[in-house]
Scaffold this active site. Structure first.
Site, PDB file in Angstrom:
ATOM      1  CE1 TYR A 131      -7.028 -19.666  26.145  1.00 47.47           C
ATOM      2  CE2 TYR A 131      -6.263 -17.548  25.336  1.00 47.47           C
ATOM      3  CZ  TYR A 131      -6.764 -18.805  25.089  1.00 47.47           C
ATOM      4  OH  TYR A 131      -7.001 -19.206  23.801  1.00 47.47           O
ATOM      5  CG  ASP A 238     -14.037 -24.423  22.736  1.00 53.23           C
ATOM      6  OD1 ASP A 238     -14.228 -23.215  22.482  1.00 53.23           O
ATOM      7  OD2 ASP A 238     -13.196 -25.120  22.136  1.00 53.23           O
TER       8      ASP A 238
END
Ligand code: NAD
Length: 341
Positions: A131, A238
């Site tokens: 990331y 998420d």
């Protein structure tokens, strides 16, 4: 004399300004009866300021952040073209070494969730891994991304997660893909195992990331604290937000040793900009996490209680929760409730 906290506020793009305003409204309501004062200092950041500053995080804003105790950040639109400025959240995390990304996943009353009474936390390493976006082109049509995992960062996040588990249900699950990524996730796994020796009262499990995505659907009640690397944590949190009630309710904290940034998990949802339609609870809960981090635990708990109470009464529900209340209706209901507690 009352204590004053300087809070930097970045309103963001898309739905950012309208929802950030609601969290300020609730914070202003809560400080009417509190012993502390919040001094809000607004900075510019996001897609909308690239044209003016040639960056999405101007130097003035970085200097402002340095002068504050914490940052409340609205969601921002990240440009996707190669060569465009990278995400503001990623920049702030790196600049201030906000190594722990903490995302509580808790069901609320009268809100549809996959299963009732869920309460777990995803702790994600926030500074390295895929990331971090360290990628480049090696030849036309051939790209490479670095996935840097270090013992130092893995140990630091493991310690953070174990301490959190110790204050909760004393169960930690570390998530990795060590069967395939043997070197990088081997380093992560070894760090977690080493740290676990200092926390004998915490039960430790591990799961491969693919199995973890499945278990989050099949048996989410089995989790307490999940700790994982940056990209896996982004995806799992998420998913977890959806399992527990949807993105409109999910808040996240980015915590370092000397500074914290608090934001909703969701993005800038550009298609809803200016429609007064989205749910402001995620950023209001992010504001509560900020107060908790600043040591104002009772006041933070009051915000959570006000949100829970408004939701359980069921009169004010935004569109994502199956109702027709506006963003401002929801914020007004929570601010009113806060004043009554
Ligand atoms: P998004 O989270 O903005 O929206 C996805 C969908 O989730 C929306 O279409 C909407 O249906 C729902 N949603 C989001 N927030 C909601 C709310 N408060 N209430 C009700 N429903 C809500 O994700 P995206 O469309 O993938 O991303 C849009 C932009 O946001 C992108 O530029 C992305 O890079 C950025 N983003 C920023 C952050 C951040 O600032 N930390 C985080 C995620 C995405």
């Amino acid at each position: 004399m009352s204590k004053t906290y300087n809070i930097s506020v970045l309103k963001g793009d898309g739905i950012g300004p309208e929802i950030t305003q609601t969290s300020i409204q609730v914070l202003q309501a809560i400080q009417e009866k509190s012993k502390f004062k919040l001094n809000f200092l607004y900075g510019e950041a996001g897609l909308h300021c690239i044209e003016k500053y040639n960056t999405n995080l101007p130097e003035e804003t970085i200097e402002l952040l340095k002068r504050t105790n914490a940052c409340l950040k609205g969601p921002m639109t990240t440009p996707e073209e190669a060569g465009a400025p990278i995400s503001v959240a990623v920049k702030i995390r790196k600049l201030f070494n906000l190594y722990a990304n903490v995302r509580p996943c808790k069901t609320f009353p009268s809100v549809e969730s996959l299963k009732p009474n869920l309460d777990f936390v995803v702790v994600r390493e926030n500074t390295e891994g895929l990331y971090a976006g360290a990628e480049f082109t090696v030849a036309p049509g051939v790209g490479v991304a670095y996935r840097i995992i270090t013992t130092e960062a893995s140990t630091r996040i493991a310690e953070f997660a174990f301490k959190l588990a110790q204050r909760r249900k004393k169960h930690l699950t570390y998530v990795h893909k060590g069967n395939i990524l043997r070197i990088t996730d081997g380093i992560f796994r070894d760090a977690v195992k080493t740290v676990s020796k200092k926390f004998p009262d915490v039960t430790v499990d591990d799961l491969h990331v693919d199995a973890a995505t499945m278990q989050l659907i099949k048996k989410p009640e089995a989790f307490d604290v999940i700790v994982t690397t940056n990209l896996f944590g982004d995806i799992l949190s998420d998913e977890a937000a959806q399992v527990t009630g949807g993105l409109g309710l999910a808040a996240g904290a980015n915590i370092g040793d000397t500074f914290g940034m608090f934001e909703p998990v969701h993005g800038s949802a550009p298609k809803y900009t200016g429609q007064n339609r989205v749910n402001p609870i995620a950023i209001i809960m992010a504001a509560a996490m900020m107060l908790d981090h600043l040591g104002e635990r009772d006041t933070a708990a009051k915000i959570e209680k006000a949100v829970t109470s408004v939701l359980s009464e069921g009169k004010t529900r935004t569109v994502d929760l199956g109702g027709n209340a506006t963003t401002t209706d929801m914020a007004d209901a929570i601010a009113t409730k806060v004043r009554l507690l």
